[in-house]
Design a protein around this motif. Structure first.
Motif, short mmCIF file in Angstrom:
data_model
loop_
_atom_site.label_atom_id
_atom_site.label_comp_id
_atom_site.label_asym_id
_atom_site.label_seq_id
_atom_site.Cartn_x
_atom_site.Cartn_y
_atom_site.Cartn_z
N HIS A 97 0.67 -1.09 0.15
CA HIS A 97 0.03 -0.45 -0.07
C HIS A 97 0.68 1.15 -0.01
CE1 HIS A 97 -3.58 -2.59 0.62
NE2 HIS A 97 -2.21 -3.58 1.96
N GLY A 122 -5.79 -4.75 -5.57
CA GLY A 122 -6.30 -4.75 -4.40
C GLY A 122 -5.67 -3.85 -3.00
N VAL A 124 -4.68 0.01 -1.67
CA VAL A 124 -4.18 2.12 -0.94
C VAL A 124 -3.66 2.45 -1.52
CG1 VAL A 124 -5.31 3.23 0.87
CG2 VAL A 124 -5.99 0.21 0.70
N ALA A 298 -7.68 2.83 6.20
CA ALA A 298 -7.66 2.08 5.05
C ALA A 298 -7.32 1.07 4.44
CB ALA A 298 -7.97 3.52 3.82
N VAL A 299 -5.55 1.24 5.05
CA VAL A 299 -5.37 0.07 4.63
C VAL A 299 -6.28 -1.52 5.82
CG1 VAL A 299 -2.88 -0.96 5.26
CG2 VAL A 299 -3.27 0.67 4.13
N ARG A 301 -8.71 -1.49 6.91
CA ARG A 301 -10.35 -1.90 6.01
C ARG A 301 -10.08 -3.10 4.35
NH1 ARG A 301 -11.76 4.05 6.19
NH2 ARG A 301 -11.60 3.65 4.42
N SER A 302 -9.05 -2.78 4.64
CA SER A 302 -8.73 -3.38 3.19
C SER A 302 -8.24 -4.81 3.01
CB SER A 302 -6.95 -2.50 2.45
OG SER A 302 -6.89 -2.69 2.92
N ARG A 303 -7.91 -5.10 4.46
CA ARG A 303 -7.55 -6.42 4.98
C ARG A 303 -8.52 -6.99 4.96
NH1 ARG A 303 -3.51 -4.61 10.28
NH2 ARG A 303 -1.44 -4.56 8.51
N SER A 305 -11.54 -7.08 3.31
CA SER A 305 -12.31 -7.14 1.98
C SER A 305 -11.51 -7.63 1.30
CB SER A 305 -12.36 -5.61 1.79
OG SER A 305 -11.84 -4.50 1.84
N SER A 307 -9.40 -5.14 -1.15
CA SER A 307 -9.96 -3.82 -1.68
C SER A 307 -10.02 -2.53 -0.97
CB SER A 307 -10.73 -4.41 -2.70
OG SER A 307 -12.19 -4.39 -1.84
N ASP A 308 -9.94 -1.67 -1.64
CA ASP A 308 -10.15 -0.61 -1.31
C ASP A 308 -11.50 0.28 -1.55
OD1 ASP A 308 -10.28 2.03 -0.13
OD2 ASP A 308 -8.54 2.58 -1.46
N HIS A 311 -12.00 3.64 -3.47
CA HIS A 311 -10.73 3.67 -4.40
C HIS A 311 -11.04 4.19 -5.55
CE1 HIS A 311 -6.86 2.74 -7.05
NE2 HIS A 311 -7.96 2.96 -7.57
#
Length: 341
Positions: A97, A122, A124, A298-299, A301-303, A305, A307-308, A311
């Motif tokens: 990221h 996927g 950030v 944001a990082v 959350r992306s873990r 899902s 994805s961001d 984005h």
């Protein structure tokens, strides 16, 4: 190379030992909950060691060696502008990221390519434009939305400061220097903040330094699809100024120290109407801390899902900023010491 881990603090590496990293961004990243600064990489060994001693992390001599580490999830990029595209691209390809200093790149096509790559992988990707995270501007938007100045008609925004030392990278054309990319980005992004991305460039002037080969000042006129107009002024050959005024049909709202307020400064919003003036004092905030927190969240959350989720909105705004700056540069009337170029 191992992929970023999916639990625990976000482990951050730093690419580039810049002044802004030392003064603002690294202290903010160090203090963010759920993150830890792991290593700082510089092409100068002494710089890397000085940063490492202050921020209690590893010193890495050379950018390539940072990419080889498997104990880093995200990287803050603070190298000269013209190097952003190359290194952000490599970091994304390595599964990292990225939080990059502004401007993300020096060309709209490069900005679009990086945004697409981050989405495909996927990851950030963010541009460290700290002022948009300050609550001051959200409160101003609320006041305008509530009709405090009537219907918004015009924005006047400026970010200027005195000349820099001659060795500063902002005087290096080969490193992506110049006032437009460095200071002009702020009032342009402010116009987007209040009027959205549907802006066009109606005219521009850039003043060039013939010795350095970069623009050192400029102004531009923007127009919104809904009819509002914007004037932006920027440069580093002025006394300091960092402000904007929103002109409405029944009042005028002004903000000083708009883009670089000290963390302890309580911002002041002034509203002038025909027979009334009001001053509103807002809470002090550390906008670099808010920017760092936003990136780390944001990082995190992306873990879960993969994805961001933010984005697309972020990328659309970042790309439009790049396009507007490019349009100002390519369409500008250029002057040198008062003469036409």
């Amino acid at each position: 190379m191992d992929s970023p881990h999916q639990s625990g603090p976000v482990r951050i590496g730093v690419l580039g030992a810049s002044s802004i990293a030392w003064r603002r961004t690294l202290p903010a990243l160090r203090d963010v909950q759920d993150s830890t600064v792991v290593a700082v990489a510089s092409r100068e060994r002494d710089k890397a060691e000085r940063f490492a001693a202050r921020f209690d992390c590893a010193a890495v001599h050379g950018y390539e060696r940072l990419l080889e580490r498997d104990d880093i999830d995200a990287v803050y990029v603070s190298v000269p502008n013209s190097l952003h595209h190359r290194w952000v691209n490599r970091l994304l390809m390595c599964g990292k990221h990225v939080l990059a200093e502004k401007p993300l790149t020096t060309r709209p096509a490069d900005t679009a390519a990086l945004a697409e790559l981050a989405a495909d992988r996927g990851l950030v990707l963010r541009e460290n434009i700290a002022f948009v995270h300050h609550g001051l501007h959200r409160r101003v938007a609320e006041l305008v939305g509530a009709g405090r100045i009537g219907r918004l008609r015009h924005i006047d925004a400026a970010f200027c400061f005195p000349p820099l030392p001659g060795t500063d990278v902002r005087y290096r054309a080969d490193l992506g220097g110049g006032a437009l990319l460095d200071a002009g980005l702020y009032p342009v992004r402010l116009a987007q903040y209040f009027l959205g991305n549907e802006l066009t460039v109606a005219g521009a002037v850039l003043r060039e330094d013939p010795a350095a080969g970069v623009d050192v000042a400029g102004s531009a006129v923007l127009a919104a699809a809904t009819g509002e107009t914007v004037t932006v002024t920027f440069g580093f050959e002025h006394s300091y100024g960092s402000s904007y005024t929103l002109w409405g049909s029944s009042g005028r709202l002004s903000v000083d120290r708009a883009f670089t307020p000290p963390p302890t400064m309580a911002p002041l919003v002034r509203i002038d109407e025909q027979d009334h003036a009001e001053e509103i004092t807002l809470p002090a905030e550390h906008q670099f801390a808010r920017s760092a927190e936003s990136f780390v969240k944001a990082v995190s959350r992306s873990r879960s899902s993969g994805s961001d989720p933010d984005h697309d909105a972020w990328a659309a705004t970042a790309l439009r900023t790049a396009e507007l700056l490019d349009r100002i540069a390519t369409s500008a009337h250029r002057v040198v010491a008062g003469k036409q170029v």
